[in-house]
Write an enzyme that holds these catalytic residues in place. Sequence first.
Site, PDB file in Angstrom:
ATOM      1  N   GLY A  15     -14.917  -1.031   4.549  1.00 25.79           N
ATOM      2  CA  GLY A  15     -14.786  -0.538   5.778  1.00 25.79           C
ATOM      3  C   GLY A  15     -13.801  -1.420   6.728  1.00 25.79           C
ATOM      4  N   ASN A  17     -10.564  -0.835   7.264  1.00 27.40           N
ATOM      5  CA  ASN A  17      -9.841   0.338   7.847  1.00 27.40           C
ATOM      6  C   ASN A  17     -10.673   0.919   9.125  1.00 27.40           C
ATOM      7  OD1 ASN A  17      -7.058   0.845   6.646  1.00 27.40           O
ATOM      8  ND2 ASN A  17      -8.511   0.896   4.754  1.00 27.40           N
ATOM      9  N   ARG A  68     -23.285  19.389  -7.330  1.00 25.67           N
ATOM     10  CA  ARG A  68     -22.315  18.797  -6.445  1.00 25.67           C
ATOM     11  C   ARG A  68     -21.824  19.605  -5.484  1.00 25.67           C
ATOM     12  NH1 ARG A  68     -18.355  14.495  -6.804  1.00 25.67           N
ATOM     13  NH2 ARG A  68     -16.875  15.140  -5.057  1.00 25.67           N
ATOM     14  N   LEU A  95     -13.964  13.026  -3.867  1.00 26.07           N
ATOM     15  CA  LEU A  95     -13.119  14.094  -3.592  1.00 26.07           C
ATOM     16  C   LEU A  95     -13.965  15.150  -2.593  1.00 26.07           C
ATOM     17  CD1 LEU A  95     -11.365  14.858  -7.115  1.00 26.07           C
ATOM     18  CD2 LEU A  95     -10.708  13.457  -5.218  1.00 26.07           C
ATOM     19  N   ASN A 108      -6.413  10.907   4.617  1.00 30.58           N
ATOM     20  CA  ASN A 108      -6.976   9.827   3.703  1.00 30.58           C
ATOM     21  C   ASN A 108      -5.960   8.762   3.540  1.00 30.58           C
ATOM     22  OD1 ASN A 108      -8.532   8.533   1.889  1.00 30.58           O
ATOM     23  ND2 ASN A 108      -7.568   9.605  -0.069  1.00 30.58           N
ATOM     24  N   HIS A 110      -4.346   5.751   1.242  1.00 27.19           N
ATOM     25  CA  HIS A 110      -4.161   5.500  -0.230  1.00 27.19           C
ATOM     26  C   HIS A 110      -3.219   4.199  -0.302  1.00 27.19           C
ATOM     27  CE1 HIS A 110      -4.316   5.810  -4.391  1.00 27.19           C
ATOM     28  NE2 HIS A 110      -2.822   5.928  -4.345  1.00 27.19           N
ATOM     29  N   ASP A 142      -5.513  17.552   0.734  1.00 24.80           N
ATOM     30  CA  ASP A 142      -5.508  18.787   0.025  1.00 24.80           C
ATOM     31  C   ASP A 142      -6.455  18.830  -1.306  1.00 24.80           C
ATOM     32  OD1 ASP A 142      -3.820  17.775  -1.920  1.00 24.80           O
ATOM     33  OD2 ASP A 142      -2.201  19.054  -1.358  1.00 24.80           O
TER      34      ASP A 142
HETATM   35  C1  GAR Z   1      -8.084   0.996   1.161  1.00 28.80           C
HETATM   36  O1  GAR Z   1      -7.113   0.150   0.550  1.00 28.80           O
HETATM   37  C2  GAR Z   1      -8.100   2.313   0.549  1.00 28.80           C
HETATM   38  O2  GAR Z   1      -6.522   2.769   0.590  1.00 28.80           O
HETATM   39  C3  GAR Z   1      -8.374   2.398  -0.705  1.00 28.80           C
HETATM   40  O3  GAR Z   1      -9.700   1.802  -0.655  1.00 28.80           O
HETATM   41  C4  GAR Z   1      -9.337   0.635   0.218  1.00 28.80           C
HETATM   42  C5  GAR Z   1     -10.568   0.725   1.133  1.00 28.80           C
HETATM   43  O4  GAR Z   1     -10.781  -0.361   1.931  1.00 28.80           O
HETATM   44  N1  GAR Z   1      -8.726   3.878  -1.134  1.00 28.80           N
HETATM   45  C6  GAR Z   1      -8.489   4.182  -2.316  1.00 28.80           C
HETATM   46  O5  GAR Z   1      -8.128   3.604  -3.239  1.00 28.80           O
HETATM   47  C7  GAR Z   1      -8.675   5.767  -2.547  1.00 28.80           C
HETATM   48  N2  GAR Z   1      -7.987   6.234  -3.602  1.00 28.80           N
HETATM   49  P1  GAR Z   1     -11.708  -0.578   3.251  1.00 28.80           P
HETATM   50  O6  GAR Z   1     -13.347  -0.147   2.625  1.00 28.80           O
HETATM   51  O7  GAR Z   1     -11.766  -2.149   3.436  1.00 28.80           O
HETATM   52  O8  GAR Z   1     -11.329   0.389   4.092  1.00 28.80           O
END
Ligand code: GAR
EC number: 2.1.2.2
Length: 205
Positions: A15, A17, A68, A95, A108, A110, A142
């Site tokens: 978490g 971000n 699901r 997803l 999202n 990435h 999407d």
């Molecule tokens: C981030 O780098 C995000 O982009 C990635 O997981 C990390 C989460 O970090 N997401 C993916 O790879 C999705 N395909 P966080 O929990 O410290 O924010």
Amino acid sequence: MHQPTRLVVLVSGSGTNLQALLDACADPAYGARVVAVGADREDIEGLARAERAGIPTFVRKVSDFETREGWDASLTTVVERFEPDLVVSAGFMKLLAPEFLDRFLTLNTHPALCPAFPGMHGPRDALEHGVKVTGATLFVVDAGVDTGPIVAQVPVEVADDDDVASLHERIKTAERAMLVDAVGRIARDGITVDGRRVRIGAGAR
Ligand code: GAR
């Protein structure tokens, strides 16, 4: 000034971000506030960060549902309760159903430069491919896997001695800044999605 844009943030892990968004939202001028944080698992740092900030949390585990579709419906219902203007999937490793995406504008983040290296292992796949520049992408979710219209991107150079962890950490630093900047601008100025073209601003709220 507008009412702050209501954000629901979805997380599956550490978490960081989410934390960057929480920190930004502490300034009223940022224009957004996190009204709830949801997760697909318990006991993660992402939920603890929300709890420390006094933000309501919810958990929906796929394994608690017979199907699901049941999980999808429950996630939609609980998110709906918080009336978000925008959902941010920030390290959420599930997803989202078409019905969810029809209902909520969902972004999202990435850890790669889309359309390169979609999926769960963006930094590893970039390293294995030997690219010299990778980065992070913020996109409108999407029905595909990391295929949606792109909102923002940030490049990150790959160093000769990078491993997956060091590269991902550097990407995450750039990713957090990109996320905070783009979400704030969307909150203050709006967003328009026209096919694959995304524009922030121009009164598009
Ligand atoms: C981030 O780098 C995000 O982009 C990635 O997981 C990390 C989460 O970090 N997401 C993916 O790879 C999705 N395909 P966080 O929990 O410290 O924010």
